[in-house]
Structures are given as structure tokens and as C-alpha cells.
Design a protein around this motif. Sequence first.
Motif, PDB file in Angstrom:
ATOM      1  N   LYS A 281       8.457  56.915  16.320  1.00 18.65           N
ATOM      2  CA  LYS A 281       9.185  56.138  17.325  1.00 18.65           C
ATOM      3  C   LYS A 281      10.219  56.987  18.065  1.00 18.65           C
ATOM      4  N   ILE A 282      10.820  57.910  17.352  1.00 20.20           N
ATOM      5  CA  ILE A 282      11.909  58.711  17.920  1.00 20.20           C
ATOM      6  C   ILE A 282      11.398  59.695  18.965  1.00 20.20           C
ATOM      7  N   LEU A 283      10.312  60.393  18.642  1.00 21.79           N
ATOM      8  CA  LEU A 283       9.835  61.500  19.473  1.00 21.79           C
ATOM      9  C   LEU A 283       8.757  61.050  20.447  1.00 21.79           C
ATOM     10  N   PRO A 284       8.775  61.585  21.665  1.00 19.24           N
ATOM     11  CA  PRO A 284       9.834  62.447  22.214  1.00 19.24           C
ATOM     12  C   PRO A 284      11.068  61.636  22.575  1.00 19.24           C
ATOM     13  N   ILE A 285      12.223  62.293  22.558  1.00 17.62           N
ATOM     14  CA  ILE A 285      13.459  61.633  22.956  1.00 17.62           C
ATOM     15  C   ILE A 285      13.569  61.683  24.478  1.00 17.62           C
ATOM     16  N   PRO A 286      13.713  60.546  25.138  1.00 20.21           N
ATOM     17  CA  PRO A 286      13.827  60.563  26.602  1.00 20.21           C
ATOM     18  C   PRO A 286      14.982  61.459  27.064  1.00 20.21           C
ATOM     19  N   ALA A 287      14.733  62.267  28.062  1.00 19.06           N
ATOM     20  CA  ALA A 287      15.717  63.246  28.506  1.00 19.06           C
ATOM     21  C   ALA A 287      16.952  62.609  29.118  1.00 19.06           C
ATOM     22  N   ASP A 288      16.842  61.361  29.568  1.00 15.71           N
ATOM     23  CA  ASP A 288      17.951  60.743  30.288  1.00 15.71           C
ATOM     24  C   ASP A 288      18.783  59.790  29.434  1.00 15.71           C
ATOM     25  N   VAL A 289      18.518  59.703  28.125  1.00 13.63           N
ATOM     26  CA  VAL A 289      19.393  58.893  27.278  1.00 13.63           C
ATOM     27  C   VAL A 289      20.713  59.635  27.084  1.00 13.63           C
ATOM     28  N   PRO A 290      21.810  58.899  26.806  1.00 12.95           N
ATOM     29  CA  PRO A 290      23.115  59.558  26.740  1.00 12.95           C
ATOM     30  C   PRO A 290      23.243  60.561  25.602  1.00 12.95           C
ATOM     31  N   MET A 291      22.644  60.278  24.442  1.00  4.57           N
ATOM     32  CA  MET A 291      22.720  61.223  23.328  1.00  4.57           C
ATOM     33  C   MET A 291      21.630  60.889  22.319  1.00  4.57           C
ATOM     34  N   HIS A 292      21.151  61.914  21.623  1.00  5.25           N
ATOM     35  CA  HIS A 292      20.030  61.750  20.692  1.00  5.25           C
ATOM     36  C   HIS A 292      20.355  60.793  19.553  1.00  5.25           C
ATOM     37  N   ASP A 293      21.586  60.851  19.021  1.00 10.65           N
ATOM     38  CA  ASP A 293      21.911  60.016  17.860  1.00 10.65           C
ATOM     39  C   ASP A 293      21.977  58.539  18.221  1.00 10.65           C
ATOM     40  N   MET A 294      22.407  58.237  19.435  1.00 10.63           N
ATOM     41  CA  MET A 294      22.417  56.848  19.882  1.00 10.63           C
ATOM     42  C   MET A 294      20.997  56.301  19.961  1.00 10.63           C
ATOM     43  N   TRP A 295      20.084  57.079  20.524  1.00 15.11           N
ATOM     44  CA  TRP A 295      18.677  56.704  20.629  1.00 15.11           C
ATOM     45  C   TRP A 295      18.064  56.452  19.257  1.00 15.11           C
ATOM     46  N   ILE A 296      18.272  57.383  18.347  1.00 20.73           N
ATOM     47  CA  ILE A 296      17.687  57.271  17.013  1.00 20.73           C
ATOM     48  C   ILE A 296      18.268  56.065  16.274  1.00 20.73           C
ATOM     49  N   GLY A 297      19.586  55.904  16.338  1.00 24.05           N
ATOM     50  CA  GLY A 297      20.222  54.801  15.637  1.00 24.05           C
ATOM     51  C   GLY A 297      19.776  53.440  16.124  1.00 24.05           C
ATOM     52  N   LEU A 298      19.623  53.289  17.431  1.00 22.45           N
ATOM     53  CA  LEU A 298      19.211  51.992  17.986  1.00 22.45           C
ATOM     54  C   LEU A 298      17.780  51.646  17.605  1.00 22.45           C
ATOM     55  N   ILE A 299      16.918  52.642  17.500  1.00 23.80           N
ATOM     56  CA  ILE A 299      15.532  52.378  17.082  1.00 23.80           C
ATOM     57  C   ILE A 299      15.509  51.759  15.690  1.00 23.80           C
ATOM     58  N   ALA A 300      16.299  52.305  14.779  1.00 23.77           N
ATOM     59  CA  ALA A 300      16.360  51.745  13.428  1.00 23.77           C
ATOM     60  C   ALA A 300      17.078  50.404  13.406  1.00 23.77           C
ATOM     61  N   ALA A 301      18.117  50.282  14.238  1.00 23.45           N
ATOM     62  CA  ALA A 301      18.935  49.063  14.209  1.00 23.45           C
ATOM     63  C   ALA A 301      18.180  47.840  14.684  1.00 23.45           C
ATOM     64  N   TYR A 302      17.258  48.014  15.609  1.00 24.02           N
ATOM     65  CA  TYR A 302      16.592  46.856  16.199  1.00 24.02           C
ATOM     66  C   TYR A 302      15.827  46.049  15.154  1.00 24.02           C
ATOM     67  N   LYS A 303      15.273  46.708  14.178  1.00 22.77           N
ATOM     68  CA  LYS A 303      14.541  46.026  13.112  1.00 22.77           C
ATOM     69  C   LYS A 303      15.383  45.875  11.845  1.00 22.77           C
ATOM     70  N   ASN A 304      16.702  46.015  11.987  1.00 21.65           N
ATOM     71  CA  ASN A 304      17.612  45.905  10.847  1.00 21.65           C
ATOM     72  C   ASN A 304      17.250  46.884   9.735  1.00 21.65           C
ATOM     73  N   LYS A 305      16.917  48.096  10.132  1.00 17.55           N
ATOM     74  CA  LYS A 305      16.505  49.121   9.187  1.00 17.55           C
ATOM     75  C   LYS A 305      17.573  50.189   8.985  1.00 17.55           C
ATOM     76  N   SER A 306      18.797  49.926   9.450  1.00 20.04           N
ATOM     77  CA  SER A 306      19.858  50.923   9.303  1.00 20.04           C
ATOM     78  C   SER A 306      20.882  50.458   8.280  1.00 20.04           C
ATOM     79  N   GLY A 307      21.572  51.432   7.671  1.00 18.07           N
ATOM     80  CA  GLY A 307      22.576  51.129   6.663  1.00 18.07           C
ATOM     81  C   GLY A 307      23.754  52.072   6.762  1.00 18.07           C
ATOM     82  N   LEU A 308      24.827  51.747   6.045  1.00 15.29           N
ATOM     83  CA  LEU A 308      26.039  52.550   6.045  1.00 15.29           C
ATOM     84  C   LEU A 308      26.391  52.971   4.626  1.00 15.29           C
ATOM     85  N   ILE A 309      26.799  54.216   4.470  1.00 19.58           N
ATOM     86  CA  ILE A 309      27.357  54.707   3.212  1.00 19.58           C
ATOM     87  C   ILE A 309      28.857  54.853   3.421  1.00 19.58           C
ATOM     88  N   PRO A 310      29.690  54.109   2.687  1.00 24.45           N
ATOM     89  CA  PRO A 310      31.130  54.116   2.957  1.00 24.45           C
ATOM     90  C   PRO A 310      31.850  55.386   2.525  1.00 24.45           C
TER      91      PRO A 310
END
Length: 236
Positions: free
Chosen positions: A164-193
Amino acid sequence: MISVCIATYNGETYLREQLDSILLQLGAEDELIISDDGSGDGTIDIINSYAVEDSRIRFFNGPGKGVIANFEFAIAQSQGEFIFLADQDDVWLSEKVQTTLNFFENHPKIDLVISDLVIVDEHLEPIEASYFDYRKVKLGFLHNIVKNKYIGAGMAFRSNLKAKILPIPADVPMHDMWIGLIAAYKNKSGLIPQQLTLYRRHDNNASEIKTKASFIQQLKWRYVLIKALVKRGVLK
């Protein structure tokens, strides 16, 4: 097997500290992928000196098209089940890898995790004890598309996200935002405190803690992100 991906560019000042902090935590079968974006200082000499001594390091000349494309290239080379992103100027705390792997083992439905960071100055003196507290980090797709809190320096994800991540669109603001949102949409992201990274801020950082972009520019970026996520099939 894990893969650690670093995108380097003129990072000679702090690179050795970061490489040392990462390599101490890797197993014999793990890999450290370094993609360089055309450094003109001593960065490549430092990488080569480490690579001669450590076969876990895989060094590549990157595409030369900026930080997003450089991370994209590094991720594309990764072979591990778990992929960690790393900035060239930070320092990983000694328990980072094992704590992250334990989290994935205990949360089999989570594909991406962000661990907390200590924001430090160029001498590793603390500025903010918790990036999570300072930036009011929360999970959730809508929250993070409005105000992104997904930070690559604390990010690790399962390799099944690469499709899902690759290729990263060249016009997104930053790679980590793109990657994080892909996981977040399906509630597949988590936090380590726990704070697992010393997140170094200095005069030559490639990223900002808080964006200085105008409100109009931020709206344009959100439009670009949503359009790209729809095109990729993440948003339906």
C-alpha cells in the motif's frame, strides 16, 4: 528479521552516534539499509567505514530527489518482516527494538506503531521529555489528516504495508504522514508510550516539529493526500 531504513544527506556530524545506537540492537540476520541522497560531506566515508566492518549494512546511492524519494527507495530495498524508519541524526535508546517487537507480538492486528521520543538539542540535552505530550499525539485517521502526528523517527511497521505504501506519491507533504494515514484508516496503528528515541533538533534538520506552512498550503496538502489515498484504494 528486521530492516532499519535510514535516508542520509550531509549527515556526518551526528551519523556515527545513530549508527552505533542502532547496530547494537540488531541481530545477526537483521539489516540496516542506508540510502544516501548525494551527500557532499563525509557521510559516505563514514558509511563505508562501517559497512566494511559490518555485513548487516546495505548501502545504496539513492535517487537524488529529496527525502521522500530517498526513504521510499530505502523501504523498497527492505527484506525484513518488520521495518523501522530512522533519522540520521537521532539516537535510539537501548530498549527500542525489543520493546517495539514485543508490542507487535502482543498486538497481532496492529500493522504500524509509533513510539514516544525525547526531544533533545544538538548535545542530546532534553528540550521536551515527551514528544507525545508536546504534540498531543492521538490515534485516528481524521485527527491525523487534520493535524498529522505520525513521525518517522518513532515509526515501525509490518512488511505487509509495503504494497500500500509504495510508491509514495511525490507530492505528499512527507513520507511518514502518508505511511501513518494508510495504517490509521483501518485502525491498524498503535502507540508505545515509552520514550525510545532521542529526537535531535538542530539547525539542519530535514523535518520540522511544527509546520511553518500557511493554512492554504496545509489545505492543499490535505487535498493531495486524500486524492492520493483514494487513487491507491485506501479510501473508498
